[in-house]
Scaffold this motif. Structure first.
Motif, PDB file in Angstrom:
ATOM      1  N   VAL A  37      -6.627   7.995  -3.196  1.00  0.00           N
ATOM      2  CA  VAL A  37      -5.724   8.855  -2.436  1.00  0.00           C
ATOM      3  C   VAL A  37      -4.695   8.000  -1.703  1.00  0.00           C
ATOM      4  CG1 VAL A  37      -5.518  10.562  -0.585  1.00  0.00           C
ATOM      5  CG2 VAL A  37      -7.551  10.555  -2.038  1.00  0.00           C
ATOM      6  N   ARG A  38      -3.436   8.421  -1.805  1.00  0.00           N
ATOM      7  CA  ARG A  38      -2.393   7.893  -0.932  1.00  0.00           C
ATOM      8  C   ARG A  38      -1.558   9.069  -0.440  1.00  0.00           C
ATOM      9  NH1 ARG A  38      -3.295   3.846   1.686  1.00  0.00           N
ATOM     10  NH2 ARG A  38      -1.066   3.431   2.041  1.00  0.00           N
ATOM     11  N   VAL A  39      -0.895   8.871   0.687  1.00  0.00           N
ATOM     12  CA  VAL A  39      -0.097   9.933   1.300  1.00  0.00           C
ATOM     13  C   VAL A  39       1.343   9.448   1.411  1.00  0.00           C
ATOM     14  CG1 VAL A  39       0.139  11.496   3.255  1.00  0.00           C
ATOM     15  CG2 VAL A  39      -2.121  10.615   2.633  1.00  0.00           C
ATOM     16  N   VAL A  40       2.279  10.329   1.104  1.00  0.00           N
ATOM     17  CA  VAL A  40       3.698   9.973   1.177  1.00  0.00           C
ATOM     18  C   VAL A  40       4.422  10.939   2.099  1.00  0.00           C
ATOM     19  CG1 VAL A  40       4.365  11.363  -0.836  1.00  0.00           C
ATOM     20  CG2 VAL A  40       5.750   9.394  -0.177  1.00  0.00           C
ATOM     21  N   GLY A  41       5.355  10.395   2.878  1.00  0.00           N
ATOM     22  CA  GLY A  41       6.235  11.222   3.695  1.00  0.00           C
ATOM     23  C   GLY A  41       7.601  11.276   3.044  1.00  0.00           C
ATOM     24  N   ALA A  42       8.564  10.563   3.653  1.00  0.00           N
ATOM     25  CA  ALA A  42       9.922  10.545   3.109  1.00  0.00           C
ATOM     26  C   ALA A  42      10.142   9.405   2.128  1.00  0.00           C
ATOM     27  CB  ALA A  42      10.933  10.445   4.246  1.00  0.00           C
ATOM     28  N   GLY A  43       9.135   8.539   1.937  1.00  0.00           N
ATOM     29  CA  GLY A  43       9.293   7.421   1.012  1.00  0.00           C
ATOM     30  C   GLY A  43      10.215   6.338   1.528  1.00  0.00           C
ATOM     31  N   HIS A  44      10.288   6.170   2.862  1.00  0.00           N
ATOM     32  CA  HIS A  44      11.198   5.180   3.423  1.00  0.00           C
ATOM     33  C   HIS A  44      10.584   3.789   3.546  1.00  0.00           C
ATOM     34  CE1 HIS A  44      15.227   6.600   4.826  1.00  0.00           C
ATOM     35  NE2 HIS A  44      14.725   7.715   4.360  1.00  0.00           N
ATOM     36  N   SER A  45       9.380   3.587   3.082  1.00  0.00           N
ATOM     37  CA  SER A  45       8.827   2.228   3.024  1.00  0.00           C
ATOM     38  C   SER A  45       9.326   1.544   1.764  1.00  0.00           C
ATOM     39  CB  SER A  45       7.299   2.266   3.032  1.00  0.00           C
ATOM     40  OG  SER A  45       6.814   2.621   4.306  1.00  0.00           O
ATOM     41  N   PHE A  46       9.675   0.281   1.900  1.00  0.00           N
ATOM     42  CA  PHE A  46      10.160  -0.486   0.766  1.00  0.00           C
ATOM     43  C   PHE A  46       9.026  -1.209   0.053  1.00  0.00           C
ATOM     44  CE2 PHE A  46      13.536   0.108   3.804  1.00  0.00           C
ATOM     45  CZ  PHE A  46      14.589   0.513   3.011  1.00  0.00           C
ATOM     46  N   THR A  47       7.937  -1.440   0.755  1.00  0.00           N
ATOM     47  CA  THR A  47       6.747  -1.991   0.115  1.00  0.00           C
ATOM     48  C   THR A  47       6.006  -0.858  -0.600  1.00  0.00           C
ATOM     49  OG1 THR A  47       5.716  -1.774   2.288  1.00  0.00           O
ATOM     50  CG2 THR A  47       6.372  -3.985   1.610  1.00  0.00           C
ATOM     51  N   ALA A 368       9.428 -19.828   9.456  1.00  0.00           N
ATOM     52  CA  ALA A 368       9.477 -21.101  10.182  1.00  0.00           C
ATOM     53  C   ALA A 368       9.771 -20.901  11.660  1.00  0.00           C
ATOM     54  CB  ALA A 368      10.535 -22.018   9.551  1.00  0.00           C
ATOM     55  N   HIS A 369      10.361 -19.782  11.996  1.00  0.00           N
ATOM     56  CA  HIS A 369      10.651 -19.472  13.400  1.00  0.00           C
ATOM     57  C   HIS A 369       9.560 -18.601  14.024  1.00  0.00           C
ATOM     58  CE1 HIS A 369      14.789 -21.066  13.961  1.00  0.00           C
ATOM     59  NE2 HIS A 369      14.861 -20.930  12.649  1.00  0.00           N
ATOM     60  N   GLY A 370       8.395 -18.542  13.391  1.00  0.00           N
ATOM     61  CA  GLY A 370       7.275 -17.797  13.952  1.00  0.00           C
ATOM     62  C   GLY A 370       7.285 -16.314  13.637  1.00  0.00           C
ATOM     63  N   GLY A 371       8.028 -15.900  12.608  1.00  0.00           N
ATOM     64  CA  GLY A 371       8.173 -14.489  12.307  1.00  0.00           C
ATOM     65  C   GLY A 371       7.029 -13.888  11.512  1.00  0.00           C
ATOM     66  N   ARG A 372       6.865 -12.585  11.659  1.00  0.00           N
ATOM     67  CA  ARG A 372       5.908 -11.801  10.884  1.00  0.00           C
ATOM     68  C   ARG A 372       6.613 -10.527  10.409  1.00  0.00           C
ATOM     69  NH1 ARG A 372       0.589 -11.579  14.675  1.00  0.00           N
ATOM     70  NH2 ARG A 372       2.122 -10.936  16.224  1.00  0.00           N
ATOM     71  N   PRO A 373       6.351 -10.081   9.183  1.00  0.00           N
ATOM     72  CA  PRO A 373       7.149  -8.984   8.634  1.00  0.00           C
ATOM     73  C   PRO A 373       6.716  -7.606   9.113  1.00  0.00           C
ATOM     74  CG  PRO A 373       5.541  -9.690   7.013  1.00  0.00           C
ATOM     75  CD  PRO A 373       5.423 -10.643   8.175  1.00  0.00           C
ATOM     76  N   HIS A 374       7.689  -6.701   9.131  1.00  0.00           N
ATOM     77  CA  HIS A 374       7.421  -5.274   9.263  1.00  0.00           C
ATOM     78  C   HIS A 374       6.675  -4.850   8.002  1.00  0.00           C
ATOM     79  CE1 HIS A 374       8.096  -0.980   9.311  1.00  0.00           C
ATOM     80  NE2 HIS A 374       8.864  -1.013  10.389  1.00  0.00           N
ATOM     81  N   TRP A 375       5.575  -4.097   8.161  1.00  0.00           N
ATOM     82  CA  TRP A 375       4.722  -3.775   7.022  1.00  0.00           C
ATOM     83  C   TRP A 375       5.375  -2.820   6.029  1.00  0.00           C
ATOM     84  CZ3 TRP A 375       0.714  -6.695   6.037  1.00  0.00           C
ATOM     85  CH2 TRP A 375       0.080  -7.365   7.089  1.00  0.00           C
ATOM     86  N   GLY A 376       6.369  -2.055   6.466  1.00  0.00           N
ATOM     87  CA  GLY A 376       7.024  -1.133   5.557  1.00  0.00           C
ATOM     88  C   GLY A 376       8.232  -1.722   4.865  1.00  0.00           C
ATOM     89  N   LYS A 377       8.569  -2.984   5.186  1.00  0.00           N
ATOM     90  CA  LYS A 377       9.737  -3.641   4.600  1.00  0.00           C
ATOM     91  C   LYS A 377       9.268  -4.780   3.687  1.00  0.00           C
ATOM     92  CE  LYS A 377      11.812  -0.908   7.461  1.00  0.00           C
ATOM     93  NZ  LYS A 377      12.724  -1.290   8.534  1.00  0.00           N
ATOM     94  N   ARG A 378      10.137  -5.199   2.805  1.00  0.00           N
ATOM     95  CA  ARG A 378       9.765  -6.196   1.795  1.00  0.00           C
ATOM     96  C   ARG A 378       9.248  -7.490   2.436  1.00  0.00           C
ATOM     97  NH1 ARG A 378       8.564  -4.633  -3.315  1.00  0.00           N
ATOM     98  NH2 ARG A 378       9.846  -2.801  -3.785  1.00  0.00           N
ATOM     99  N   HIS A 379       8.162  -7.980   1.891  1.00  0.00           N
ATOM    100  CA  HIS A 379       7.625  -9.287   2.280  1.00  0.00           C
ATOM    101  C   HIS A 379       6.823  -9.827   1.107  1.00  0.00           C
ATOM    102  CE1 HIS A 379       3.420  -7.951   2.740  1.00  0.00           C
ATOM    103  NE2 HIS A 379       3.925  -6.830   3.237  1.00  0.00           N
ATOM    104  N   PHE A 380       6.432 -11.083   1.202  1.00  0.00           N
ATOM    105  CA  PHE A 380       5.728 -11.734   0.102  1.00  0.00           C
ATOM    106  C   PHE A 380       4.464 -12.425   0.605  1.00  0.00           C
ATOM    107  CE2 PHE A 380      10.223 -11.417  -0.748  1.00  0.00           C
ATOM    108  CZ  PHE A 380      10.259 -10.835  -2.010  1.00  0.00           C
ATOM    109  N   LEU A 381       3.802 -11.826   1.592  1.00  0.00           N
ATOM    110  CA  LEU A 381       2.606 -12.421   2.178  1.00  0.00           C
ATOM    111  C   LEU A 381       1.424 -12.372   1.206  1.00  0.00           C
ATOM    112  CD1 LEU A 381       2.456 -11.108   5.860  1.00  0.00           C
ATOM    113  CD2 LEU A 381       3.561 -13.162   4.973  1.00  0.00           C
ATOM    114  N   SER A 382       0.615 -13.390   1.271  1.00  0.00           N
ATOM    115  CA  SER A 382      -0.674 -13.401   0.575  1.00  0.00           C
ATOM    116  C   SER A 382      -1.766 -13.005   1.561  1.00  0.00           C
ATOM    117  CB  SER A 382      -0.970 -14.796   0.034  1.00  0.00           C
ATOM    118  OG  SER A 382      -1.180 -15.707   1.120  1.00  0.00           O
ATOM    119  N   ARG A 383      -2.964 -12.771   1.040  1.00  0.00           N
ATOM    120  CA  ARG A 383      -4.100 -12.442   1.906  1.00  0.00           C
ATOM    121  C   ARG A 383      -4.379 -13.571   2.900  1.00  0.00           C
ATOM    122  NH1 ARG A 383      -9.086  -9.289   1.045  1.00  0.00           N
ATOM    123  NH2 ARG A 383     -10.719 -10.123   2.411  1.00  0.00           N
ATOM    124  N   GLY A 384      -4.313 -14.805   2.421  1.00  0.00           N
ATOM    125  CA  GLY A 384      -4.560 -15.944   3.303  1.00  0.00           C
ATOM    126  C   GLY A 384      -3.540 -16.036   4.422  1.00  0.00           C
TER     127      GLY A 384
END
Length: 419
Positions: A37-47, A368-384
């Motif tokens: 199951v997944r739930v969708v609203g307006a589909g404004h997440s890019f991930t 490199a500047h200590g940033g962390r991504p917004h979860w609904g926007k594009r990122h390339f994080l791994s589990r680690g």
């Protein structure tokens, strides 16, 4: 159903079943009987948060109404309502949200579940406003959570990524209804670097937009005010002009600089007053892709300067501006603001132009500047990398395993990070 896609068109799915339940009992039966199951609203997440080959739900037609607490400091609202519908309903009752982002089609649940935020030195994301949830869990049970009712589950649900049941209603903080004065003006980017901190200190909301090849920025401030509404003007043709400029940049990337200087130079000043729920959101019809990083506040402007320098040096074709704003820190387990006050940098690209390499090569600058991504926007994080950035990530997973042992609410993207 036919294939589903998100707003930008970059995420597509072929769910086996799509449903818009009208009653909670119907929703419970659907969730109980589904394997995924997944739930969708307006589909404004890019991930690909909503991507699934199982059951895809939309709650915009689910029964529910706005319930106002006796002290009028909180309301319980249907989680499937759009922010547009919610904020209008609040206004009609003499209430407002403390803050909003710059668009309002998203569902309340979607905005909470991804940590959506607006701008403001002392204002947190929408997730910081939540006081409780009513949710349908993996077994179909309807469960109430709060700081005193299953507090670990509640803490995980505050920014949930849709992993902790289907939110039916959310109890959120509200304020007495207020109006906002909006001012938009053009400033040299050198002035912005020098003065933004002071600007953000003096105004409840302050942000700016800057094209990477332009030398001026578009500065926007919002401030509460008691005044008459300004008349609504005729629809502007600025969006048509900007769409043409984006298409020209796509066709002739080497013209990105002149085009961006033209767009910025043609931008006029804006001054208007109106209800907060009308002033916060802007029209966003030109499709784009987005990556957003939240950084320690002091690192924000240096990171932006470095990203702009990199784009100019490598002559990257970029059609859209950066957006820069501040937001308050919080204590939410996987919130990118949980280390303290933050600066937010949104990097956009026209949806018709290549974005993946642009974002993946820019991301190390923000990291490199200590940033962390917004979860609904594009990122390339791994589990680690998630584990390094979020010390509470395993606690988040433990609650997920307890409440959804079969992984009903996981999809491939989320399983890679949180299974």
């Amino acid at each position: 159903m036919a294939d589903w896609s998100n707003w930008s068109g970059s995420v597509r799915a072929a769910p086996a079943q799509f449903e818009q339940p009208k009653t909670v009992a119907e929703l419970q039966a659907l969730v109980r009987g589904a394997a995924k199951v997944r739930v969708v609203g307006a589909g404004h997440s890019f991930t690909p948060l909503c991507e699934t080959d199982g059951l895809l739900l939309n709650l915009s037609e689910l029964e529910g109404e706005l319930v106002i607490a006796p002290d009028r400091k909180t309301v319980t609202a249907p989680a499937g309502w759009s922010l547009k519908r919610l904020t209008k309903a609040l206004w009609d009752e003499g209430l407002s949200l403390a803050n909003q982002g710059d668009v309002n089609p998203q569902s309340l649940a979607g905005a909470l579940g991804t940590g959506t935020h607006g701008t403001g030195r002392d204002l947190g994301s929408l997730s910081t406003m939540v006081r409780g949830f009513s949710s349908v869990m993996a077994d179909g049970a309807l469960v109430e959570t709060s700081r005193t009712q299953d507090p670990d589950l509640f803490e995980a649900q505050r920014l949930s990524l849709g992993l902790f049941g289907v939110a039916v209603a959310a109890t959120i903080d509200v304020l007495p209804a207020y109006k906002l004065e909006e001012r938009v003006e053009k400033k040299p980017m050198a002035w912005v670097y020098e003065n933004f901190d002071d600007l953000a200190q003096r105004h409840r909301h302050a942000e700016f937009f800057v094209f990477p090849y332009a030398d001026d920025a578009i500065v926007k401030t919002l401030h509460p005010i008691e005044a008459e509404d300004t008349p609504r003007g005729k629809p502007s043709n600025e969006e048509d002009t900007f769409r043409f400029c984006c298409d020209m940049t796509k066709a002739f990337p080497f013209l990105a600089g002149p085009i961006q200087r033209f767009v910025t130079g043609a931008s006029g000043d804006v001054h208007k007053v109106g209800p907060a729920y009308r002033i916060f959101p802007s029209t966003r019809n030109i499709r784009f892709e987005e990556m957003e990083y939240e950084l320690p506040r002091a690192a924000g402007l240096p990171a932006l300067r470095e990203a702009i320098t990199w784009i100019r040096k490598t002559r990257r074709p970029v059609a859209f501006p950066f957006e820069f704003r501040w937001a308050a820190g919080d204590d939410i387990w996987i919130s990118p603001f949980n280390k303290g006050p933050g600066a937010s940098i949104s990097m956009h690209q026209y949806a018709k132009m290549p974005w993946r390499d642009l974002f993946s090569q820019a991301e190390p600058i923000f990291r490199a500047h200590g940033g962390r991504p917004h979860w609904g926007k594009r990122h390339f994080l791994s589990r680690g990398e998630v584990d390094i950035l979020y010390p509470q990530a395993e606690r988040f997973r433990e609650v997920r395993r307890r409440t959804d042992p079969t992984g009903k609410f996981l999809n491939t993207h989320l399983a890679d990070l949180f299974s």
